[in-house]
Design a protein around this motif. Structure first.
Motif, PDB file in Angstrom:
ATOM      1  N   SER A 168      -2.387   8.329  25.891  1.00  0.00           N
ATOM      2  CA  SER A 168      -2.070   9.463  25.292  1.00  0.00           C
ATOM      3  C   SER A 168      -0.823   9.455  24.254  1.00  0.00           C
ATOM      4  CB  SER A 168      -1.609  10.539  26.288  1.00  0.00           C
ATOM      5  OG  SER A 168      -2.494  10.692  27.181  1.00  0.00           O
ATOM      6  N   GLY A 169      -0.272   8.497  23.979  1.00  0.00           N
ATOM      7  CA  GLY A 169       0.952   7.850  23.155  1.00  0.00           C
ATOM      8  C   GLY A 169       0.211   7.967  21.753  1.00  0.00           C
ATOM      9  N   THR A 170       1.080   8.333  20.790  1.00  0.00           N
ATOM     10  CA  THR A 170       0.573   8.126  19.420  1.00  0.00           C
ATOM     11  C   THR A 170       1.664   7.527  18.533  1.00  0.00           C
ATOM     12  OG1 THR A 170       1.627  10.184  18.626  1.00  0.00           O
ATOM     13  CG2 THR A 170      -0.406  10.393  19.455  1.00  0.00           C
ATOM     14  N   ALA A 171       1.158   6.788  17.296  1.00  0.00           N
ATOM     15  CA  ALA A 171       2.242   6.349  16.604  1.00  0.00           C
ATOM     16  C   ALA A 171       3.536   7.281  16.226  1.00  0.00           C
ATOM     17  CB  ALA A 171       1.542   6.031  15.276  1.00  0.00           C
ATOM     18  N   GLY A 172       3.428   8.579  16.206  1.00  0.00           N
ATOM     19  CA  GLY A 172       4.446   9.487  16.047  1.00  0.00           C
ATOM     20  C   GLY A 172       5.284   9.497  17.324  1.00  0.00           C
ATOM     21  N   SER A 173       4.510   9.556  18.337  1.00  0.00           N
ATOM     22  CA  SER A 173       5.559   9.668  19.674  1.00  0.00           C
ATOM     23  C   SER A 173       6.205   8.281  19.791  1.00  0.00           C
ATOM     24  CB  SER A 173       4.662  10.083  20.922  1.00  0.00           C
ATOM     25  OG  SER A 173       3.642   9.091  21.094  1.00  0.00           O
ATOM     26  N   LEU A 174       5.610   7.169  19.462  1.00  0.00           N
ATOM     27  CA  LEU A 174       6.420   5.862  19.652  1.00  0.00           C
ATOM     28  C   LEU A 174       7.470   5.938  18.531  1.00  0.00           C
ATOM     29  CD1 LEU A 174       6.906   2.938  20.580  1.00  0.00           C
ATOM     30  CD2 LEU A 174       4.890   2.240  18.985  1.00  0.00           C
ATOM     31  N   LEU A 199      -1.609   0.631  10.330  1.00  0.00           N
ATOM     32  CA  LEU A 199      -0.881   1.713   9.859  1.00  0.00           C
ATOM     33  C   LEU A 199      -0.430   1.530   8.224  1.00  0.00           C
ATOM     34  CD1 LEU A 199       1.770   2.540  12.598  1.00  0.00           C
ATOM     35  CD2 LEU A 199      -0.220   3.507  12.004  1.00  0.00           C
ATOM     36  N   GLN A 200      -0.733   2.746   7.439  1.00  0.00           N
ATOM     37  CA  GLN A 200      -0.315   2.514   6.137  1.00  0.00           C
ATOM     38  C   GLN A 200       1.322   2.113   5.985  1.00  0.00           C
ATOM     39  OE1 GLN A 200      -1.350   6.201   4.428  1.00  0.00           O
ATOM     40  NE2 GLN A 200      -3.433   5.734   4.510  1.00  0.00           N
ATOM     41  N   ALA A 201       1.574   1.625   4.705  1.00  0.00           N
ATOM     42  CA  ALA A 201       2.817   1.330   4.626  1.00  0.00           C
ATOM     43  C   ALA A 201       3.799   2.255   4.594  1.00  0.00           C
ATOM     44  CB  ALA A 201       3.188   0.502   3.315  1.00  0.00           C
ATOM     45  N   ASP A 202       4.935   2.140   4.944  1.00  0.00           N
ATOM     46  CA  ASP A 202       6.099   3.646   5.046  1.00  0.00           C
ATOM     47  C   ASP A 202       5.702   4.628   5.962  1.00  0.00           C
ATOM     48  OD1 ASP A 202       8.536   4.209   3.886  1.00  0.00           O
ATOM     49  OD2 ASP A 202       7.507   5.559   2.373  1.00  0.00           O
ATOM     50  N   SER A 203       5.036   4.176   6.978  1.00  0.00           N
ATOM     51  CA  SER A 203       4.680   5.139   8.098  1.00  0.00           C
ATOM     52  C   SER A 203       5.480   5.511   8.652  1.00  0.00           C
ATOM     53  CB  SER A 203       3.601   4.584   8.923  1.00  0.00           C
ATOM     54  OG  SER A 203       4.279   3.521   9.773  1.00  0.00           O
ATOM     55  N   SER A 204       5.867   6.644   9.445  1.00  0.00           N
ATOM     56  CA  SER A 204       6.889   7.213  10.163  1.00  0.00           C
ATOM     57  C   SER A 204       7.319   6.135  11.284  1.00  0.00           C
ATOM     58  CB  SER A 204       6.559   8.529  10.900  1.00  0.00           C
ATOM     59  OG  SER A 204       5.277   8.239  11.772  1.00  0.00           O
ATOM     60  N   LEU A 205       6.217   5.382  11.600  1.00  0.00           N
ATOM     61  CA  LEU A 205       6.764   4.262  12.799  1.00  0.00           C
ATOM     62  C   LEU A 205       7.643   3.062  12.154  1.00  0.00           C
ATOM     63  CD1 LEU A 205       6.627   2.947  15.494  1.00  0.00           C
ATOM     64  CD2 LEU A 205       4.313   1.921  14.919  1.00  0.00           C
ATOM     65  N   GLU A 206       6.819   2.595  10.849  1.00  0.00           N
ATOM     66  CA  GLU A 206       7.809   1.728  10.100  1.00  0.00           C
ATOM     67  C   GLU A 206       9.196   2.223   9.919  1.00  0.00           C
ATOM     68  OE1 GLU A 206       7.662  -1.389   6.470  1.00  0.00           O
ATOM     69  OE2 GLU A 206       6.109   0.108   6.626  1.00  0.00           O
ATOM     70  N   LYS A 207       9.593   3.315   9.484  1.00  0.00           N
ATOM     71  CA  LYS A 207      10.732   4.000   9.247  1.00  0.00           C
ATOM     72  C   LYS A 207      11.711   3.701  10.268  1.00  0.00           C
ATOM     73  CE  LYS A 207       9.333   6.944   5.330  1.00  0.00           C
ATOM     74  NZ  LYS A 207       8.942   8.254   4.840  1.00  0.00           N
ATOM     75  N   SER A 208      11.025   4.355  11.735  1.00  0.00           N
ATOM     76  CA  SER A 208      11.997   4.212  12.899  1.00  0.00           C
ATOM     77  C   SER A 208      12.080   2.938  13.336  1.00  0.00           C
ATOM     78  CB  SER A 208      11.170   4.778  13.964  1.00  0.00           C
ATOM     79  OG  SER A 208      10.926   6.381  13.743  1.00  0.00           O
ATOM     80  N   VAL A 209      11.204   2.018  12.987  1.00  0.00           N
ATOM     81  CA  VAL A 209      11.785   0.557  12.993  1.00  0.00           C
ATOM     82  C   VAL A 209      12.879   0.149  12.377  1.00  0.00           C
ATOM     83  CG1 VAL A 209      10.954  -1.913  12.994  1.00  0.00           C
ATOM     84  CG2 VAL A 209       9.617  -0.148  14.277  1.00  0.00           C
ATOM     85  N   GLN A 210      12.864   0.401  11.035  1.00  0.00           N
ATOM     86  CA  GLN A 210      13.890   0.089   9.988  1.00  0.00           C
ATOM     87  C   GLN A 210      15.133   0.593  10.379  1.00  0.00           C
ATOM     88  OE1 GLN A 210      12.012   1.211   6.384  1.00  0.00           O
ATOM     89  NE2 GLN A 210      11.054  -0.624   5.955  1.00  0.00           N
ATOM     90  N   ARG A 211      15.303   1.843  10.852  1.00  0.00           N
ATOM     91  CA  ARG A 211      16.392   2.782  11.364  1.00  0.00           C
ATOM     92  C   ARG A 211      17.167   1.645  12.345  1.00  0.00           C
ATOM     93  NH1 ARG A 211      13.762   7.300   9.755  1.00  0.00           N
ATOM     94  NH2 ARG A 211      12.995   7.751  11.747  1.00  0.00           N
TER      95      ARG A 211
END
Length: 424
Positions: A168-174, A199-211
């Motif tokens: 049930s988890g998604t890229a957004g919830s991760l 995932l496409q570059a600059d996804s919400s997941l990538e931004k969270s990892v960078q933070r």
């Protein structure tokens, strides 16, 4: 020099074994990282029986040497973003900061083949068992009746529930889970799952990892379990720059057949027949990069405990580079199977006299000039002849003294037989 260090590392593992024998699109789903090889024997019911011996992945490590300057990871907080962490297992009860946990599972979740959904539960419950196994590898406390213990048994686990048995988890919830872990003061984040699609570059997941990385958090992620048949692909978040991507190795320090390969792989760690804690108590064995990642996260926790204070405090880049640099390599540099090599926990904690920013590919290669060979003497030199003759004289003299002494004893015995006691 490097080869001699590696030889010592191999001897350490042998000694330890001997001693221990006595996830822009939030609709993308996550691979829940099931047992890697389709081996149903890895499944078990909860609770389970305790594992009495010392698991092989710990037999390779001299734990006293590993823990000597680290206080076993005390004060370090490790966020486990997974299926929850069950605190009913006695080895995890005191290891988990229950008040810091959070559940990111949506209220409306996927259903299984029977049309049912698993209970949403609390972050300190785990209906799947996956997150509980991950947490145990990192920070399980010692307990009577078992040789299993976490690599950093005084570290604190932050349980972040983000997935379930139905994926049930998604890229957004991760992504939201990662942001939360940073806000909860995590020093290390372990992610033993990946997105089902790229995932496409600059996804919400990538931004969270960078933070997270910018906040000096070590982010460790499993490389994935789609490596059978030599399959090579990128997995996320493991493929993002700065994430420590972990593949699986077997008992022979070779890549496990299921382990995902690729240039993004940084290191490998034990991932076959891995013993760990399960909900409600006891232990089970499982396979997969899901259980290799926490092995590395445990080492990262020990490094942060040892080098986490003062002016010489190590950054997350330093910790990642140290783990990569001290890994046991099969080639001098990086390869797509096991990255920089199979993690060596003791080497990571003891070969740490200087802080490094990145691993060095040339390490392990002999670059000095070879010494000139000595002149070949076909005959006997004058010095060798004199030494030989001197040896003969010395031995001959010693033999003569022994003969004389022996003759004297024989003569005295002869006289005693001829002359009774009291006469001369």
């Amino acid at each position: 020099m490097r080869s001699s260090i590696r030889a010592l590392a191999a001897l350490r593992r042998l000694a330890a074994a001997t001693a221990a024998t006595a996830l822009t699109a939030s609709g993308l789903t996550l691979a829940a990282a099931p047992p890697a090889a389709a081996d149903t024997s890895a499944q078990c019911s909860f609770p389970a029986k305790p594992y009495k011996g010392r698991p092989w992945a710990l037999q390779r490590v001299l734990l006293n040497e590993l823990w000597q300057d680290t206080d076993q990871g005390a004060g370090v907080r490790v966020a486990v973003i997974d299926t929850g962490v069950d605190i009913k297992n006695e080895q995890l009860t005191d290891a988990v900061d229950a008040g810091a946990g959070k559940n990111f599972l949506p209220k409306k979740r996927k259903k299984d083949e029977t049309g049912r959904t698993t209970p949403r539960g609390k972050p300190t419950t785990d209906e799947v068992g996956h997150g509980t196994k991950v947490a145990g590898i990192i920070a399980a406390r010692p307990a009577d009746g078992t040789g299993f213990v976490g690599l950093a048994p005084k570290a604190t686990i932050i349980p972040v529930k983000q997935n379930d048995a139905n994926g049930s988890g998604t890229a957004g919830s991760l992504a939201r889970s990662i942001d939360y872990a940073v806000d909860a003061d995590a020093d290390i984040i372990n992610i033993s799952q990946d997105t089902a699609e790229a995932l496409q570059a600059d996804s919400s997941l990538e931004k969270s990892v960078q933070r997270a990385l910018a906040a000096d958090v070590v982010v460790v992620a499993s490389a994935g379990n789609d490596g059978l048949g030599g399959n090579v692909k990128k997995t996320y978040p493991a493929s993002y720059p700065g994430v420590l991507a972990v593949a699986s190795s077997d008992r022979n320090n070779e890549r496990a057949p299921f382990s995902q390969s690729g240039e993004f792989v940084d290191v490998a760690a034990p991932g076959v027949d891995i013993i760990s804690t399960v909900p409600k108590g006891g232990h089970c064995a499982d396979n997969g990069t899901s259980f290799s990642a926490p092995y590395v996260a445990g080492v990262a926790a020990l490094l942060r405990a040892k080098h986490g204070k003062g002016a010489d405090r190590w950054t997350q880049e330093n910790i990642v580079a140290q783990i990569e640099q001290t890994a046991e390599r099969s080639i001098p540099g990086h390869d797509r199977l096991v990255g920089w090599g199979v993690v060596d926990p003791v080497a990571a904690l003891t070969e740490d006299s200087k802080r490094i920013d990145h691993p060095v590919a040339e390490e392990g290669v002999e670059t000095d000039e070879k010494p000139a060979p000595a002149a070949l003497e076909l005959g006997e030199t004058e010095q060798e002849r004199n030494e030989r003759l001197g040896t003969y004289v010395l031995l001959g003299g010693g033999t003569l003294v022994a003969i004389v002494a022996g003759s004297s004893l024989v003569y005295r015995d002869w006289r005693r037989r001829r002359h009774p006691t009291g006469s001369r």
